[in-house]
Write a protein that holds these residues in place. Structure first.
Motif, PDB file in Angstrom:
ATOM      1  N   UNK A   1      24.589 -20.945 -20.301  1.00 31.31           N
ATOM      2  CA  UNK A   1      25.212 -22.298 -20.493  1.00 31.31           C
ATOM      3  C   UNK A   1      24.218 -22.980 -19.948  1.00 31.31           C
ATOM      4  N   UNK A   2      23.610 -22.892 -18.691  1.00 36.06           N
ATOM      5  CA  UNK A   2      22.493 -23.801 -18.148  1.00 36.06           C
ATOM      6  C   UNK A   2      21.149 -23.890 -19.147  1.00 36.06           C
ATOM      7  N   UNK A   3      20.784 -22.634 -19.693  1.00 32.37           N
ATOM      8  CA  UNK A   3      19.837 -22.749 -20.698  1.00 32.37           C
ATOM      9  C   UNK A   3      20.099 -23.692 -21.828  1.00 32.37           C
ATOM     10  N   UNK A   4      21.235 -23.666 -22.294  1.00 32.22           N
ATOM     11  CA  UNK A   4      21.609 -24.441 -23.500  1.00 32.22           C
ATOM     12  C   UNK A   4      21.705 -26.027 -22.896  1.00 32.22           C
ATOM     13  N   UNK A   5      22.058 -26.346 -21.869  1.00 28.15           N
ATOM     14  CA  UNK A   5      21.857 -27.628 -21.037  1.00 28.15           C
ATOM     15  C   UNK A   5      20.352 -28.065 -20.982  1.00 28.15           C
ATOM     16  N   UNK A   6      19.746 -26.994 -20.386  1.00 30.77           N
ATOM     17  CA  UNK A   6      18.221 -27.484 -20.479  1.00 30.77           C
ATOM     18  C   UNK A   6      17.702 -27.957 -21.767  1.00 30.77           C
ATOM     19  N   UNK A   7      18.328 -27.081 -22.741  1.00 30.49           N
ATOM     20  CA  UNK A   7      17.503 -27.534 -23.872  1.00 30.49           C
ATOM     21  C   UNK A   7      17.756 -28.740 -24.743  1.00 30.49           C
ATOM     22  N   UNK A   8      19.064 -29.011 -24.471  1.00 33.91           N
ATOM     23  CA  UNK A   8      19.695 -30.358 -24.897  1.00 33.91           C
ATOM     24  C   UNK A   8      19.129 -31.436 -24.146  1.00 33.91           C
ATOM     25  N   UNK A   9      18.315 -31.274 -23.126  1.00 34.26           N
ATOM     26  CA  UNK A   9      18.029 -32.355 -22.169  1.00 34.26           C
ATOM     27  C   UNK A   9      16.465 -32.343 -21.839  1.00 34.26           C
ATOM     28  N   UNK A  10      15.738 -31.620 -22.874  1.00 32.84           N
ATOM     29  CA  UNK A  10      14.519 -31.563 -23.063  1.00 32.84           C
ATOM     30  C   UNK A  10      13.865 -31.696 -24.329  1.00 32.84           C
ATOM     31  N   UNK A  11      12.481 -32.171 -24.550  1.00 26.83           N
ATOM     32  CA  UNK A  11      11.762 -32.470 -25.852  1.00 26.83           C
ATOM     33  C   UNK A  11      10.448 -31.828 -25.845  1.00 26.83           C
ATOM     34  N   UNK A  12       9.886 -31.219 -26.616  1.00 27.40           N
ATOM     35  CA  UNK A  12       8.402 -30.641 -26.702  1.00 27.40           C
ATOM     36  C   UNK A  12       7.762 -31.363 -27.467  1.00 27.40           C
ATOM     37  N   UNK A  13       6.483 -31.820 -26.486  1.00 27.97           N
ATOM     38  CA  UNK A  13       5.627 -32.666 -27.212  1.00 27.97           C
ATOM     39  C   UNK A  13       4.159 -31.847 -26.815  1.00 27.97           C
ATOM     40  N   UNK A  14       3.324 -32.280 -28.094  1.00 28.34           N
ATOM     41  CA  UNK A  14       1.818 -31.602 -28.263  1.00 28.34           C
ATOM     42  C   UNK A  14       0.872 -32.667 -27.992  1.00 28.34           C
ATOM     43  N   UNK A  15      -0.082 -32.523 -27.300  1.00 33.15           N
ATOM     44  CA  UNK A  15      -1.188 -33.623 -27.050  1.00 33.15           C
ATOM     45  C   UNK A  15      -2.478 -32.821 -27.494  1.00 33.15           C
ATOM     46  N   UNK A  16      -3.259 -33.799 -27.815  1.00 30.92           N
ATOM     47  CA  UNK A  16      -4.798 -33.286 -28.221  1.00 30.92           C
ATOM     48  C   UNK A  16      -5.645 -33.678 -27.227  1.00 30.92           C
ATOM     49  N   UNK A  17      -6.934 -32.760 -27.060  1.00 31.59           N
ATOM     50  CA  UNK A  17      -7.802 -33.034 -26.118  1.00 31.59           C
ATOM     51  C   UNK A  17      -8.188 -34.417 -25.807  1.00 31.59           C
ATOM     52  N   UNK A  18      -7.910 -35.029 -24.542  1.00 39.87           N
ATOM     53  CA  UNK A  18      -8.464 -36.103 -24.104  1.00 39.87           C
ATOM     54  C   UNK A  18      -7.409 -37.029 -23.994  1.00 39.87           C
ATOM     55  N   UNK A  19      -5.946 -36.731 -24.672  1.00 38.46           N
ATOM     56  CA  UNK A  19      -4.942 -37.707 -24.622  1.00 38.46           C
ATOM     57  C   UNK A  19      -4.280 -37.600 -23.217  1.00 38.46           C
ATOM     58  N   UNK A  20      -3.692 -38.741 -22.746  1.00 37.84           N
ATOM     59  CA  UNK A  20      -3.215 -38.923 -21.529  1.00 37.84           C
ATOM     60  C   UNK A  20      -1.674 -38.634 -21.531  1.00 37.84           C
ATOM     61  N   UNK A  21      -1.274 -37.751 -20.547  1.00 40.80           N
ATOM     62  CA  UNK A  21      -0.075 -37.020 -20.419  1.00 40.80           C
ATOM     63  C   UNK A  21       0.917 -37.797 -19.418  1.00 40.80           C
ATOM     64  N   UNK A  22       0.148 -38.170 -18.239  1.00 39.41           N
ATOM     65  CA  UNK A  22       0.778 -38.917 -17.295  1.00 39.41           C
ATOM     66  C   UNK A  22      -0.273 -40.048 -16.970  1.00 39.41           C
ATOM     67  N   UNK A  23       0.277 -41.296 -16.909  1.00 33.62           N
ATOM     68  CA  UNK A  23      -0.382 -42.347 -16.501  1.00 33.62           C
ATOM     69  C   UNK A  23      -0.232 -42.922 -15.138  1.00 33.62           C
ATOM     70  N   UNK A  24      -1.018 -43.095 -14.242  1.00 30.25           N
ATOM     71  CA  UNK A  24      -1.117 -43.443 -13.019  1.00 30.25           C
ATOM     72  C   UNK A  24      -0.556 -44.783 -12.682  1.00 30.25           C
ATOM     73  N   UNK A  25       0.610 -44.752 -11.764  1.00 29.83           N
ATOM     74  CA  UNK A  25       1.628 -46.001 -11.638  1.00 29.83           C
ATOM     75  C   UNK A  25       2.687 -46.088 -12.517  1.00 29.83           C
ATOM     76  N   UNK A  26       2.927 -45.169 -13.649  1.00 36.08           N
ATOM     77  CA  UNK A  26       4.179 -45.217 -14.240  1.00 36.08           C
ATOM     78  C   UNK A  26       5.286 -44.408 -13.380  1.00 36.08           C
TER      79      UNK A  26
END
Length: 230
Positions: A25-50
């Motif tokens: 049940x918890x895994x299902x809830x985790x799945x419903x509240x997650x999204x998978x994203x792919x980044x290419x080399x050099x792409x910013x995942x977290x920006x300082x100050x955000x």
């Protein structure tokens, strides 16, 4: 940045250690509240100050965490290898990221809703305990790196960094450093010229071979001795 395939946490073989404690049940809830994203080399995942609104779990790839120091010089504070959480301290402190995170390779990441993650911490003691363990191990490793960086001579710390890439990142004596020379200098807290000189000394002494960014460790025993003696 691209959205990855539909989430299926129950069958994912790269679950985080805390996620292995969740029931169906918890895994299902985790799945419903997650999204998978792919980044290419050099792409910013977290920006300082955000603002931190998600927990970020790196499923595949390498990431550098970096921030400017007092002199506004960019410092690489960590190279993280999947699977690993990034940005956790921000999420539980003032909710503002004090550093940036950038993909060093192609990166696949899960962005998990922070409120859902907090619910698991409150309701599932095993989940919370595993998360605390992950955070504690990361802090201890960071303390060790800080001590080495400030107390070892450059040749000793460079040896430690090469062994880190060999043993902890690539699990091989032959690897391509994911940082350019300026980034490597930032990582060890020195200058490009000093890093280049130390690497040349290691080559001349028969400790490593170099072909651009590709490094092959020829004498791991001696490199370890240099690392230990500092």
């Amino acid at each position: 940045m691209n959205m990855s395939e539909v989430c299926n946490c129950s069958t994912c073989i790269i679950k985080s250690t805390p996620a292995t404690t969740l029931n169906n049940h918890e895994l299902e809830k985790l799945c419903c509240n997650s999204v998978g994203i792919s980044f290419t080399k050099g792409e910013q995942i977290i920006k300082q100050g955000s603002l931190s609104t998600n927990i970020i779990y790196i499923k595949d790839g390498l990431v550098k965490l970096h921030m400017p120091g007092p002199l506004k010089k960019e410092e690489i504070i960590k190279v993280a290898k999947a699977p690993e959480f990034i940005g956790l301290p921000s999420s539980f402190a003032d909710r503002v990221h004090p550093y940036s995170a950038t993909a060093l390779t192609k990166v696949d990441a899960c962005f998990i809703d922070l409120n859902t993650f907090n619910e698991f911490i409150v309701s599932n003691g095993d989940f919370a305990q595993r998360l605390i363990t992950c955070l504690s191990e990361d802090i201890i490793n960071h303390f060790s790196r800080c001590a080495s960086k400030t107390q070892k001579q450059l040749c000793g710390y460079m040896a430690e960094v090469l062994l880190f890439f060999s043993e902890s990142i690539f699990d091989s004596d032959s690897f391509e450093i994911p940082l350019n020379r300026n980034e490597l200098a930032s990582f060890v807290g020195s200058t490009r010229e000093s890093v280049t000189r130390i690497l040349k000394d290691f080559v001349d002494d028969g400790i490593i071979e170099m072909d651009h960014r590709k490094i092959t460790i020829l004498n791991a025993e001696l490199l370890n001795k240099i690392s230990v003696t500092g």
